[in-house]
Design a protein around this motif. Structure first.
Motif, PDB file in Angstrom:
ATOM      1  N   VAL A 108       0.843  -1.201   0.000  1.00  0.00           N
ATOM      2  CA  VAL A 108       0.000   0.000   0.000  1.00  0.00           C
ATOM      3  C   VAL A 108       0.876   1.248   0.000  1.00  0.00           C
ATOM      4  CG1 VAL A 108      -1.697   1.341   1.314  1.00  0.00           C
ATOM      5  CG2 VAL A 108      -1.946  -1.143   1.125  1.00  0.00           C
ATOM      6  N   ASP A 109       1.921   1.280   0.850  1.00  0.00           N
ATOM      7  CA  ASP A 109       2.846   2.423   0.891  1.00  0.00           C
ATOM      8  C   ASP A 109       3.485   2.649  -0.470  1.00  0.00           C
ATOM      9  OD1 ASP A 109       2.429   2.780   3.646  1.00  0.00           O
ATOM     10  OD2 ASP A 109       4.014   1.344   4.149  1.00  0.00           O
ATOM     11  N   ASP A 110       3.920   1.559  -1.102  1.00  0.00           N
ATOM     12  CA  ASP A 110       4.570   1.676  -2.409  1.00  0.00           C
ATOM     13  C   ASP A 110       3.607   2.230  -3.456  1.00  0.00           C
ATOM     14  OD1 ASP A 110       6.906   0.667  -1.357  1.00  0.00           O
ATOM     15  OD2 ASP A 110       6.526  -1.395  -2.029  1.00  0.00           O
ATOM     16  N   LEU A 111       2.358   1.780  -3.415  1.00  0.00           N
ATOM     17  CA  LEU A 111       1.385   2.257  -4.392  1.00  0.00           C
ATOM     18  C   LEU A 111       1.027   3.718  -4.126  1.00  0.00           C
ATOM     19  CD1 LEU A 111      -0.422   1.887  -6.773  1.00  0.00           C
ATOM     20  CD2 LEU A 111      -2.100   0.736  -5.303  1.00  0.00           C
ATOM     21  N   VAL A 112       0.906   4.102  -2.860  1.00  0.00           N
ATOM     22  CA  VAL A 112       0.658   5.508  -2.524  1.00  0.00           C
ATOM     23  C   VAL A 112       1.767   6.375  -3.114  1.00  0.00           C
ATOM     24  CG1 VAL A 112       0.672   7.184  -0.633  1.00  0.00           C
ATOM     25  CG2 VAL A 112      -0.737   5.130  -0.463  1.00  0.00           C
ATOM     26  N   ASP A 113       3.030   5.951  -2.923  1.00  0.00           N
ATOM     27  CA  ASP A 113       4.160   6.719  -3.461  1.00  0.00           C
ATOM     28  C   ASP A 113       4.133   6.746  -4.985  1.00  0.00           C
ATOM     29  OD1 ASP A 113       5.066   7.299  -0.948  1.00  0.00           O
ATOM     30  OD2 ASP A 113       6.695   5.823  -0.948  1.00  0.00           O
ATOM     31  N   GLY A 114       3.773   5.609  -5.582  1.00  0.00           N
ATOM     32  CA  GLY A 114       3.730   5.558  -7.040  1.00  0.00           C
ATOM     33  C   GLY A 114       2.683   6.488  -7.623  1.00  0.00           C
ATOM     34  N   LEU A 115       1.500   6.496  -7.023  1.00  0.00           N
ATOM     35  CA  LEU A 115       0.444   7.396  -7.500  1.00  0.00           C
ATOM     36  C   LEU A 115       0.803   8.852  -7.237  1.00  0.00           C
ATOM     37  CD1 LEU A 115      -2.663   5.329  -6.334  1.00  0.00           C
ATOM     38  CD2 LEU A 115      -1.964   5.774  -8.702  1.00  0.00           C
ATOM     39  N   LEU A 116       1.442   9.110  -6.101  1.00  0.00           N
ATOM     40  CA  LEU A 116       1.863  10.481  -5.799  1.00  0.00           C
ATOM     41  C   LEU A 116       2.907  10.948  -6.813  1.00  0.00           C
ATOM     42  CD1 LEU A 116       1.609  12.905  -3.927  1.00  0.00           C
ATOM     43  CD2 LEU A 116       3.297  11.841  -2.419  1.00  0.00           C
ATOM     44  N   ASP A 117       3.826  10.065  -7.177  1.00  0.00           N
ATOM     45  CA  ASP A 117       4.817  10.419  -8.202  1.00  0.00           C
ATOM     46  C   ASP A 117       4.137  10.715  -9.536  1.00  0.00           C
ATOM     47  OD1 ASP A 117       6.994  10.220  -6.513  1.00  0.00           O
ATOM     48  OD2 ASP A 117       7.437   8.128  -7.047  1.00  0.00           O
ATOM     49  N   ASP A 118       3.111   9.928  -9.875  1.00  0.00           N
ATOM     50  CA  ASP A 118       2.373  10.181 -11.116  1.00  0.00           C
ATOM     51  C   ASP A 118       1.766  11.585 -11.104  1.00  0.00           C
ATOM     52  OD1 ASP A 118       2.954   7.734 -12.201  1.00  0.00           O
ATOM     53  OD2 ASP A 118       1.057   6.798 -11.636  1.00  0.00           O
ATOM     54  N   ILE A 119       1.280  11.990  -9.931  1.00  0.00           N
ATOM     55  CA  ILE A 119       0.675  13.320  -9.799  1.00  0.00           C
ATOM     56  C   ILE A 119       1.749  14.400  -9.895  1.00  0.00           C
ATOM     57  CG2 ILE A 119      -0.546  14.865  -8.217  1.00  0.00           C
ATOM     58  CD1 ILE A 119      -1.979  12.301  -7.134  1.00  0.00           C
ATOM     59  N   LEU A 120       2.835  14.224  -9.170  1.00  0.00           N
ATOM     60  CA  LEU A 120       3.883  15.246  -9.143  1.00  0.00           C
ATOM     61  C   LEU A 120       4.602  15.375 -10.488  1.00  0.00           C
ATOM     62  CD1 LEU A 120       5.408  14.594  -5.602  1.00  0.00           C
ATOM     63  CD2 LEU A 120       3.887  16.447  -6.291  1.00  0.00           C
ATOM     64  N   ASP A 121       4.694  14.262 -11.209  1.00  0.00           N
ATOM     65  CA  ASP A 121       5.357  14.287 -12.517  1.00  0.00           C
ATOM     66  C   ASP A 121       4.423  14.724 -13.646  1.00  0.00           C
ATOM     67  OD1 ASP A 121       7.773  13.511 -11.416  1.00  0.00           O
ATOM     68  OD2 ASP A 121       7.419  11.372 -11.775  1.00  0.00           O
ATOM     69  N   GLY A 122       3.158  14.991 -13.307  1.00  0.00           N
ATOM     70  CA  GLY A 122       2.231  15.516 -14.302  1.00  0.00           C
ATOM     71  C   GLY A 122       1.500  14.480 -15.117  1.00  0.00           C
ATOM     72  N   ARG A 123       1.731  13.202 -14.803  1.00  0.00           N
ATOM     73  CA  ARG A 123       0.983  12.176 -15.531  1.00  0.00           C
ATOM     74  C   ARG A 123      -0.484  12.158 -15.110  1.00  0.00           C
ATOM     75  NH1 ARG A 123       6.100   9.937 -14.811  1.00  0.00           N
ATOM     76  NH2 ARG A 123       5.564   9.023 -12.784  1.00  0.00           N
ATOM     77  N   LEU A 124      -0.728  12.589 -13.887  1.00  0.00           N
ATOM     78  CA  LEU A 124      -2.086  12.839 -13.405  1.00  0.00           C
ATOM     79  C   LEU A 124      -2.142  14.287 -12.960  1.00  0.00           C
ATOM     80  CD1 LEU A 124      -2.700   9.609 -11.267  1.00  0.00           C
ATOM     81  CD2 LEU A 124      -3.928  10.251 -13.363  1.00  0.00           C
ATOM     82  N   LYS A 125      -3.002  15.061 -13.579  1.00  0.00           N
ATOM     83  CA  LYS A 125      -3.064  16.498 -13.303  1.00  0.00           C
ATOM     84  C   LYS A 125      -4.240  16.822 -12.382  1.00  0.00           C
ATOM     85  CE  LYS A 125      -0.860  17.846 -17.640  1.00  0.00           C
ATOM     86  NZ  LYS A 125      -0.400  16.471 -17.937  1.00  0.00           N
ATOM     87  N   PRO A 126      -4.218  18.020 -11.765  1.00  0.00           N
ATOM     88  CA  PRO A 126      -5.348  18.411 -10.908  1.00  0.00           C
ATOM     89  C   PRO A 126      -6.680  18.259 -11.614  1.00  0.00           C
ATOM     90  CG  PRO A 126      -3.549  19.968 -10.658  1.00  0.00           C
ATOM     91  CD  PRO A 126      -3.148  19.041 -11.775  1.00  0.00           C
ATOM     92  N   HIS A 127      -7.605  17.615 -10.916  1.00  0.00           N
ATOM     93  CA  HIS A 127      -8.975  17.373 -11.367  1.00  0.00           C
ATOM     94  C   HIS A 127      -9.081  16.276 -12.434  1.00  0.00           C
ATOM     95  CE1 HIS A 127     -10.098  20.775  -8.926  1.00  0.00           C
ATOM     96  NE2 HIS A 127      -9.351  21.587  -9.648  1.00  0.00           N
ATOM     97  N   ASP A 128      -7.948  15.627 -12.758  1.00  0.00           N
ATOM     98  CA  ASP A 128      -8.030  14.448 -13.628  1.00  0.00           C
ATOM     99  C   ASP A 128      -8.723  13.316 -12.871  1.00  0.00           C
ATOM    100  OD1 ASP A 128      -6.761  15.572 -15.756  1.00  0.00           O
ATOM    101  OD2 ASP A 128      -4.903  14.423 -15.579  1.00  0.00           O
ATOM    102  N   ALA A 129      -9.484  12.524 -13.613  1.00  0.00           N
ATOM    103  CA  ALA A 129     -10.102  11.343 -13.027  1.00  0.00           C
ATOM    104  C   ALA A 129      -9.095  10.200 -12.997  1.00  0.00           C
ATOM    105  CB  ALA A 129     -11.320  10.933 -13.843  1.00  0.00           C
ATOM    106  N   LEU A 130      -9.057   9.466 -11.892  1.00  0.00           N
ATOM    107  CA  LEU A 130      -8.206   8.291 -11.812  1.00  0.00           C
ATOM    108  C   LEU A 130      -8.859   7.125 -12.554  1.00  0.00           C
ATOM    109  CD1 LEU A 130      -6.714   9.933  -9.569  1.00  0.00           C
ATOM    110  CD2 LEU A 130      -6.347   7.738  -8.440  1.00  0.00           C
TER     111      LEU A 130
END
Length: 235
Positions: free
Chosen positions: A7-29
């Motif tokens: 779970v920790d690893d996936l949280v970090d992975g999704l957070l990296d996706d957000i910070l790197d711009g692969r997921l942007k504000p208000h994008d749907a997961l």
């Protein structure tokens, strides 16, 4: 520190996706099942990771529409906020922000400590300054940083308010890294010793406003030293 989980690893992975711009504000997961497949984890792990991110307001839910990325300004998870602030070589933003937080908390703590300190607190602060001088002369950076932190922790204890220590404890690792970076410079160590002595003397007078002012001046010097010796070298 507890063992890391999937779970920790996936949280970090999704957070990296957000910070790197692969997921942007208000994008749907993507749907939970798709996330589990993409990261090679179970749906339960994906569900728990999304739950953890929602708890920190990194994600939000629209009923019937799905889960979306929150803008970073709305986040409440401290680790995520620090990671976002540091992202993209923004170390200066983190360092300056930490000094601002310290100023807000520690000036008030010094004022309270002036009225509430005990002889034991005074002795601990004196011992920390003596240790700072000894480690400075020996060129022991880690010892110096530990003594610096111990002095400020005693001021927080002497305030008599347990919430004050708890607030800054949440920033422990970040504060340690920031102090170690600045304390690596010999001139900053000399300034720190002098200002710690002033803070101690002001607290021992019992004058709350004098103690507040001394700590505020210490934070001024900390900021000026950071700008001159650390930020200046980075630039």
């Amino acid at each position: 520190m507890g063992r890391r989980t999937l779970v920790d690893d996936l949280v970090d992975g999704l957070l990296d996706d957000i910070l790197d711009g692969r997921l942007k504000p208000h994008d749907a997961l993507p749907p939970e099942a798709d996330i589990a497949k993409a990261y090679d984890v179970s749906r339960l792990t994906a569900r728990e990771a999304l739950k953890a991110l929602r708890a920190q307001n990194i994600l939000y839910v629209k009923a019937g529409r799905g889960t979306f990325v929150n803008p970073a300004d709305n986040w409440t998870g401290l680790d995520a906020i620090i990671k976002a602030a540091s992202h993209g070589n923004a170390d200066d933003q983190v360092s300056r922000g930490l000094i601002e937080v310290r100023r807000m908390v520690e000036t008030g703590a010094a004022a309270l400590a002036a009225r509430r300190h005990t002889p034991e607190h005074a002795e601990e602060m004196r011992a920390s300054i003596a240790d700072m001088k000894r480690y400075h002369q020996a060129g022991d950076l880690d010892g110096f940083v530990a003594a610096d932190i111990a002095f400020h922790d005693t001021v927080l204890k002497a305030s008599g308010n347990p919430f004050v220590r708890a607030l800054l404890a949440q920033l422990g690792q970040s504060l340690y890294r920031a102090r170690r970076e600045t304390s690596a410079i010999e001139e900053i160590q000399r300034h720190a010793i002098a200002f710690h002595q002033r803070v101690l003397e002001s607290i021992l007078t019992g004058d709350a406003e004098l103690a507040r002012k001394a700590m505020d001046e210490h934070m001024d010097q900390t900021f000026e030293d950071y700008e001159r010796y650390v930020h200046g070298q980075r630039s």
